[in-house]
Write a protein that holds these residues in place. Structure first.
Motif, PDB file in Angstrom:
ATOM      1  N   HIS A   1       0.810  -1.216   0.000  1.00 24.76           N
ATOM      2  CA  HIS A   1       0.000   0.000   0.000  1.00 24.76           C
ATOM      3  C   HIS A   1       0.849   1.274   0.000  1.00 24.76           C
ATOM      4  CE1 HIS A   1      -3.872  -1.951   0.417  1.00 24.76           C
ATOM      5  NE2 HIS A   1      -3.364  -2.741   1.332  1.00 24.76           N
ATOM      6  N   ALA A   2       2.002   1.202   0.633  1.00 20.87           N
ATOM      7  CA  ALA A   2       2.810   2.420   0.724  1.00 20.87           C
ATOM      8  C   ALA A   2       4.287   2.105   0.536  1.00 20.87           C
ATOM      9  CB  ALA A   2       2.578   3.092   2.084  1.00 20.87           C
ATOM     10  N   PRO A   3       4.658   1.698  -0.669  1.00 23.56           N
ATOM     11  CA  PRO A   3       6.058   1.333  -0.874  1.00 23.56           C
ATOM     12  C   PRO A   3       6.954   2.571  -0.954  1.00 23.56           C
ATOM     13  CG  PRO A   3       4.868   1.223  -2.953  1.00 23.56           C
ATOM     14  CD  PRO A   3       3.852   1.575  -1.894  1.00 23.56           C
ATOM     15  N   ASP A   4       8.200   2.407  -0.504  1.00 27.74           N
ATOM     16  CA  ASP A   4       9.148   3.504  -0.650  1.00 27.74           C
ATOM     17  C   ASP A   4       9.806   3.471  -2.015  1.00 27.74           C
ATOM     18  OD1 ASP A   4       8.775   4.820   1.689  1.00 27.74           O
ATOM     19  OD2 ASP A   4      10.199   3.578   2.811  1.00 27.74           O
ATOM     20  N   ASP A   5       9.938   2.264  -2.535  1.00 24.12           N
ATOM     21  CA  ASP A   5      10.524   2.164  -3.871  1.00 24.12           C
ATOM     22  C   ASP A   5       9.984   0.911  -4.567  1.00 24.12           C
ATOM     23  OD1 ASP A   5      11.941  -0.016  -2.793  1.00 24.12           O
ATOM     24  OD2 ASP A   5      13.544   1.317  -2.127  1.00 24.12           O
ATOM     25  N   ASP A   6      10.378   0.752  -5.808  1.00 18.49           N
ATOM     26  CA  ASP A   6       9.868  -0.365  -6.590  1.00 18.49           C
ATOM     27  C   ASP A   6      10.271  -1.709  -6.001  1.00 18.49           C
ATOM     28  OD1 ASP A   6       8.565   1.211  -8.363  1.00 18.49           O
ATOM     29  OD2 ASP A   6      10.179   1.245  -9.845  1.00 18.49           O
ATOM     30  N   GLU A   7      11.484  -1.742  -5.482  1.00 19.95           N
ATOM     31  CA  GLU A   7      11.973  -3.000  -4.947  1.00 19.95           C
ATOM     32  C   GLU A   7      11.055  -3.495  -3.827  1.00 19.95           C
ATOM     33  OE1 GLU A   7      16.105  -4.369  -2.978  1.00 19.95           O
ATOM     34  OE2 GLU A   7      16.203  -2.647  -4.353  1.00 19.95           O
ATOM     35  N   GLU A   8      10.683  -2.583  -2.957  1.00 18.48           N
ATOM     36  CA  GLU A   8       9.783  -2.930  -1.861  1.00 18.48           C
ATOM     37  C   GLU A   8       8.424  -3.389  -2.377  1.00 18.48           C
ATOM     38  OE1 GLU A   8      10.794   0.140   1.711  1.00 18.48           O
ATOM     39  OE2 GLU A   8       8.677  -0.284   1.293  1.00 18.48           O
ATOM     40  N   ARG A   9       7.979  -2.702  -3.379  1.00 23.38           N
ATOM     41  CA  ARG A   9       6.675  -2.994  -3.947  1.00 23.38           C
ATOM     42  C   ARG A   9       6.682  -4.395  -4.561  1.00 23.38           C
ATOM     43  NH1 ARG A   9       4.500  -1.739  -8.977  1.00 23.38           N
ATOM     44  NH2 ARG A   9       6.216  -0.443  -9.719  1.00 23.38           N
ATOM     45  N   PHE A  10       7.754  -4.731  -5.294  1.00 25.65           N
ATOM     46  CA  PHE A  10       7.835  -6.051  -5.918  1.00 25.65           C
ATOM     47  C   PHE A  10       7.896  -7.145  -4.866  1.00 25.65           C
ATOM     48  CE2 PHE A  10      10.056  -3.775  -9.639  1.00 25.65           C
ATOM     49  CZ  PHE A  10       8.832  -3.465 -10.198  1.00 25.65           C
ATOM     50  N   ALA A  11       8.692  -6.884  -3.803  1.00 27.11           N
ATOM     51  CA  ALA A  11       8.828  -7.889  -2.749  1.00 27.11           C
ATOM     52  C   ALA A  11       7.476  -8.118  -2.075  1.00 27.11           C
ATOM     53  CB  ALA A  11       9.873  -7.443  -1.732  1.00 27.11           C
ATOM     54  N   ALA A  12       6.739  -7.037  -1.894  1.00 29.25           N
ATOM     55  CA  ALA A  12       5.428  -7.146  -1.257  1.00 29.25           C
ATOM     56  C   ALA A  12       4.477  -7.949  -2.131  1.00 29.25           C
ATOM     57  CB  ALA A  12       4.853  -5.752  -1.006  1.00 29.25           C
ATOM     58  N   ARG A  13       4.478  -7.625  -3.398  1.00 31.55           N
ATOM     59  CA  ARG A  13       3.600  -8.344  -4.318  1.00 31.55           C
ATOM     60  C   ARG A  13       3.940  -9.823  -4.347  1.00 31.55           C
ATOM     61  NH1 ARG A  13       1.747 -10.367  -9.128  1.00 31.55           N
ATOM     62  NH2 ARG A  13       3.772 -11.307  -9.434  1.00 31.55           N
ATOM     63  N   ARG A  14       5.234 -10.112  -4.348  1.00 35.54           N
ATOM     64  CA  ARG A  14       5.657 -11.506  -4.432  1.00 35.54           C
ATOM     65  C   ARG A  14       5.172 -12.282  -3.202  1.00 35.54           C
ATOM     66  NH1 ARG A  14      10.413 -14.253  -3.167  1.00 35.54           N
ATOM     67  NH2 ARG A  14      10.673 -16.154  -4.422  1.00 35.54           N
ATOM     68  N   ARG A  15       5.306 -11.659  -2.029  1.00 32.95           N
ATOM     69  CA  ARG A  15       4.882 -12.354  -0.825  1.00 32.95           C
ATOM     70  C   ARG A  15       3.359 -12.583  -0.824  1.00 32.95           C
ATOM     71  NH1 ARG A  15       5.038 -13.708   4.825  1.00 32.95           N
ATOM     72  NH2 ARG A  15       3.126 -14.963   4.780  1.00 32.95           N
ATOM     73  N   LEU A  16       2.621 -11.553  -1.146  1.00 30.39           N
ATOM     74  CA  LEU A  16       1.163 -11.680  -1.065  1.00 30.39           C
ATOM     75  C   LEU A  16       0.634 -12.618  -2.151  1.00 30.39           C
ATOM     76  CD1 LEU A  16       0.396  -7.956  -0.220  1.00 30.39           C
ATOM     77  CD2 LEU A  16       0.294  -9.911   1.347  1.00 30.39           C
ATOM     78  N   ALA A  17       1.275 -12.594  -3.306  1.00 28.64           N
ATOM     79  CA  ALA A  17       0.887 -13.525  -4.368  1.00 28.64           C
ATOM     80  C   ALA A  17       1.198 -14.953  -3.928  1.00 28.64           C
ATOM     81  CB  ALA A  17       1.625 -13.200  -5.662  1.00 28.64           C
ATOM     82  N   PHE A  18       2.319 -15.107  -3.255  1.00 26.48           N
ATOM     83  CA  PHE A  18       2.665 -16.440  -2.774  1.00 26.48           C
ATOM     84  C   PHE A  18       1.598 -16.950  -1.804  1.00 26.48           C
ATOM     85  CE2 PHE A  18       4.584 -19.399   0.221  1.00 26.48           C
ATOM     86  CZ  PHE A  18       5.083 -20.353  -0.652  1.00 26.48           C
ATOM     87  N   ASP A  19       1.149 -16.074  -0.916  1.00 28.59           N
ATOM     88  CA  ASP A  19       0.112 -16.476   0.038  1.00 28.59           C
ATOM     89  C   ASP A  19      -1.143 -16.966  -0.699  1.00 28.59           C
ATOM     90  OD1 ASP A  19       1.788 -15.840   2.069  1.00 28.59           O
ATOM     91  OD2 ASP A  19       0.689 -14.077   2.765  1.00 28.59           O
ATOM     92  N   GLU A  20      -1.524 -16.248  -1.736  1.00 31.55           N
ATOM     93  CA  GLU A  20      -2.704 -16.663  -2.508  1.00 31.55           C
ATOM     94  C   GLU A  20      -2.491 -18.035  -3.128  1.00 31.55           C
ATOM     95  OE1 GLU A  20      -3.908 -12.104  -3.971  1.00 31.55           O
ATOM     96  OE2 GLU A  20      -3.255 -13.584  -5.431  1.00 31.55           O
ATOM     97  N   LEU A  21      -1.319 -18.200  -3.726  1.00 29.31           N
ATOM     98  CA  LEU A  21      -1.037 -19.472  -4.407  1.00 29.31           C
ATOM     99  C   LEU A  21      -0.897 -20.610  -3.410  1.00 29.31           C
ATOM    100  CD1 LEU A  21       1.449 -18.068  -7.050  1.00 29.31           C
ATOM    101  CD2 LEU A  21      -0.830 -19.013  -7.497  1.00 29.31           C
ATOM    102  N   LEU A  22      -0.309 -20.301  -2.267  1.00 27.14           N
ATOM    103  CA  LEU A  22      -0.156 -21.346  -1.265  1.00 27.14           C
ATOM    104  C   LEU A  22      -1.524 -21.811  -0.771  1.00 27.14           C
ATOM    105  CD1 LEU A  22       1.685 -23.096   0.496  1.00 27.14           C
ATOM    106  CD2 LEU A  22       1.627 -21.272   2.214  1.00 27.14           C
TER     107      LEU A  22
END
Ligand code: ADP
Ligand code: MG
Length: 754
Positions: free
Chosen positions: A213-234
């Motif tokens: 929701h409030a990333p400081d940079d793209d890297e943070e945003r990608f890491a966040a997306r990856r984790r939350l997407a993983f949760d969905e897939l898991l």
């Protein structure tokens, strides 16, 4: 000696289930009016709010200073609204004009015909505006640009939420509510422990929910997306693995007879009697299936194989294992034409085979195959059903007519579903529950699902993740590769195509000409029984219809093309016509004539997509090829290249849009159905693959079948490991809780059964 008890998982912090029980109205910033507005957007709980992920992000570092924008070019500027006014020129629609200022200069933003902009954008609001810069009376201006109301945030990256004009909720308000929710929740309980997260290079859930929701940079945003997407897939994979295990637990399957006490057995006899030797892949897959059938657990297996890889033979072998032990087999396919073709193939391949029948003199009778579709007459149907329940029919081939309530088997042993992505989980279950009349306790038949055209492995893992997996990755040696040429020009290039067709015909070969519709002009109902309409359901139809409205010439139709070719390019040859609106009898006659070589050219619709098998046909011309999907074109061209002669498939399509061009180019370039499936997924997105199968079964918001292939595989592995070690998720209470929350009843049920 006391054993060290394992550390409980980190359960500090808010649980998603708790958040699901807190209403958004409890946030300080959300009053009763906004509560109602949010509800209208489907946001009722704090969890709904936190899972309302940004649609995209505006990166302020990409913004240009107004002083630096250039007239005639597109620009993104981040600025403050200074002045808002609405003009209503006489007899014209409203024009809302803003002046926005970013400290380096100002710009006029005009909205035509969007009076509500005056309410949305007030003085002092911070906006990011994207559009083409014009000059109007010496002033910089943008007309109807994209505008994101970003609120007074200082961050470099600003989340843009799906907002609702109708409900009256802006992206900026959502930003504010989410910020309050995040601040008050502070930390979130994580269902995955530290070492696991570290091993998978995943950030914690707290980090992820904040950063999405409030990333400081793209890297943070990608890491966040990856984790939350993983949760969905898991969650999805856990539910699939649990479903699979639960099915095994139920263990009401039939132990099929693999090797009869006397004689070689029906399956061996069948294989022996085939006019060809099985490919290595067919042998391997039949063994995999046999292993399932010989075990008391019911089989739930997916068979993938490219067009022409010989799935029918494998399916029949599976059905015959059932028959060999005194049970029955059912083959369910999506269309009438396909059912008829399969029925004919089955009859041909099964002729000469016999089963035990104590009621007969000599104790044997021929294996009986029967066909049941919605075309079957009432009288025939009644007779057939009686024979079926008495066990006098061994193999029943049909459409979803097999699912009707009054269809009862004596003892249904094996079900094969030739699915083409078109039967849902529920239908599979319905067929499984056909049970048996003979055995009162009703045991589950073994089920083999076949996809008509391949889908990518990771997609299969998601869509059919509750099934075991077999693949026919080898084509019979009798097949010659089909050269595919996309002919994008009219005139000479097309003339050369017909020249080649005539040459093939003169050499004694046969040809197909495929059209996308039956009649000229009308949007006919061809698809109703056959191909196109099904594709429609999967989203392609819209694409075609949109193209149709763009003023292109209407597509060629089989009836008119048949007449035209017979008198024109193919004059002097015997040209036949086949489409779904012909009476069955006529269809049979046309097909027989083509099979026997009396008809040299068959002008047809997609009815020939499946089942038609004429080895002497070496050339196919597909007209308006851009109107078909990748899978369909691949299926179609699979009708040639079935004999010893080199074959060619021409895709005729000029003036196509970019996406169609990529489809046609892929077809010309790639011969392998699995590779094409990857391209198809790339181009069309996952909706087409997931289809109805997945509805209500998943909470995939961020995860993508296209982008997250590696993550899908990882999620599958983790799910399997977790459930292997802890089948009831007793030491993973949070995972269990979240499964119930997102996947629902089903998951809870499987857990109880474990
Ligand atoms: P699909 O996998 O597309 O359903 P089919 O089962 O229709 O393929 O088989 C395509 C053709 O190949 C049929 O004519 C079939 O008889 C033939 N065939 C199947 N297996 C073999 C084999 N091992 N050797 C030669 N021809 C085969
Ligand atoms: Mg087939």
């Amino acid at each position: 000696v006391s054993q060290a008890t394992p550390a409980p998982p980190a359960t500090g912090g808010r649980r998603l289930k708790q958040l699901a029980q807190i209403e958004v109205g409890e946030l300080r910033g959300v009053g009763p009016r906004k509560t109602a507005a949010l509800a209208a957007m489907g946001i009722e709980s704090v969890l709904d709010l936190l899972m309302h992920y940004p649609r995209r992000y505006a990166d302020r570092t990409n913004c240009q200073a107004i002083a630096a924008v250039r007239v005639g070019e597109e620009a993104v500027v981040s600025a403050e609204v200074r002045r808002v006014s609405t003009r209503r020129p006489r007899n014209r629609r409203a024009i809302v004009e803003l002046t926005v200022d970013d400290g380096t200069g100002n710009l006029t933003v005009s909205f035509f015909n969007q009076p509500w902009r005056a309410r949305q954008l007030s003085e002092g609001a911070h906006v990011v505006v994207f559009g083409r810069v014009d000059e109007y009376r010496g002033h910089l201006q943008m007309v109807n640009p994209l505008v994101d109301l970003v609120g007074d945030r200082t961050g470099r990256i600003v989340p843009i939420y799906r907002q609702s004009q109708k409900a009256g909720i802006t992206s900026a308000e959502l930003t504010e509510y989410v910020a309050e929710a995040l601040e008050r929740a502070r930390t979130f309980a994580d269902p995955l422990d530290g070492p696991l997260l570290e091993g998978l290079r995943l950030v914690s859930r707290t980090t992820a929910l904040r950063a999405i929701h409030a990333p400081d940079d793209d890297e943070e945003r990608f890491a966040a997306r990856r984790r939350l997407a993983f949760d969905e897939l898991l969650r999805l994979q856990l539910s699939l693995v649990l479903r699979k295990r639960a099915a095994a637990e139920a263990a009401r399957g039939i132990t099929h007879l693999l090797a009869p006490a006397e004689g070689p057995g029906l399956v061996a006899g069948f294989i022996e009697g085939l006019p060809f030797a099985l490919t290595g892949a067919q042998r391997r897959v039949i063994e995999e299936i046999a292993a399932d059938l010989g075990s008391p657990l019911p089989m739930h297996r997916l068979l993938q194989g490219d067009v022409g890889s010989g799935k029918t033979v494998v399916a029949l072998a599976a059905l015959l294992y059932a028959v060999q032990g005194g049970h029955q087999g059912a083959l369910m396919v999506p269309t009438e034409v396909l059912a008829e073709q399969h029925y004919l193939a089955a009859r041909r391949l099964l002729s000469g085979l016999e089963v035990d029948d104590a009621g007969r003199l000599g104790g044997r009778r021929p294996v009986v195959a029967a066909l049941l579709t919605s075309r079957t007459t009432t009288a025939e149907r009644r007779r057939l059903l009686t024979r079926l329940v008495r066990g006098e029919v061994d193999v029943l081939v049909g459409t979803h007519a097999l699912l009707t309530e009054d269809v009862r088997f004596s003892s249904l042993g094996v079900v094969v579903i030739d699915e083409q992505h078109r039967f849902g989980v529920d239908q599979r279950a319905a067929l499984r529950e056909k049970g048996s009349a003979r055995e009162a306790e009703g045991r589950d038949p073994d089920v083999l699902v076949m996809t008509a055209t391949p889908i990518p492995r990771t997609a299969a893992m998601t869509v059919y993740g509750d099934l075991d997996y077999s693949v026919l990755d080898e084509l019979p040696p009798s097949r010659t590769p089909v050269q595919t040429r996309w002919v994008a020009e009219e005139g000479e290039a097309v003339a050369a195509v017909w020249e080649r067709v005539r040459a093939e015909l003169a050499a004694g070969r046969q040809a197909y000409v495929v059209c996308s519709r039956v009649h000229q002009g009308v949007d006919d109902d061809e698809g109703a029984g056959e191909g196109l309409l099904y594709e429609d359901e999967e989203g392609e139809g819209q694409l075609f219809r949109a193209e149709e409205q763009s003023g292109r010439p209407p597509p060629r139709a089989a009836i008119e093309e048949h007449l035209r070719l017979a008198e024109g390019e193919l004059a002097g040859f015997s040209v036949g016509l086949l489409h779904g609106q012909l009476p069955s009898r006529e269809k049979d006659r046309v097909m027989a004539s083509f099979r026997d070589g009396l008809t040299q050219v068959l002008v047809a619709t997609t009815v020939i997509e499946v089942g038609v098998d004429v080895a002497n046909a070496t050339v196919m011309v597909i007209e308006d090829a851009d109107r078909f999907g990748i899978a369909q074109l691949h299926q179609l061209r699979g009708r040639v290249g079935r004999g010893a002669h080199a074959s060619v498939c021409y895709l005729l399509a000029s003036e196509v849009n970019e996406e169609a061009a990529r489809r046609l180019d892929a077809l010309a370039r790639l011969a392998d159905g699995f590779e094409l499936a990857e391209v198809d997924l790339e181009l069309r997105g996952e909706g087409t693959v997931l289809g109805a199968r997945q509805k209500g079964r998943s909470d995939l918001r961020l995860a993508s079948l296209r982008r997250d292939r590696a993550l899908i595989t990882t999620a599958r592995q983790v799910a399997t490991e977790v459930i292997d070690a802890d089948p009831a998720l007793a030491s993973h209470p949070l995972l269990a809780e979240e499964l119930e929350l997102f996947i629902g009843e089903g998951a809870a049920e499987y857990l109880e059964r474990s």
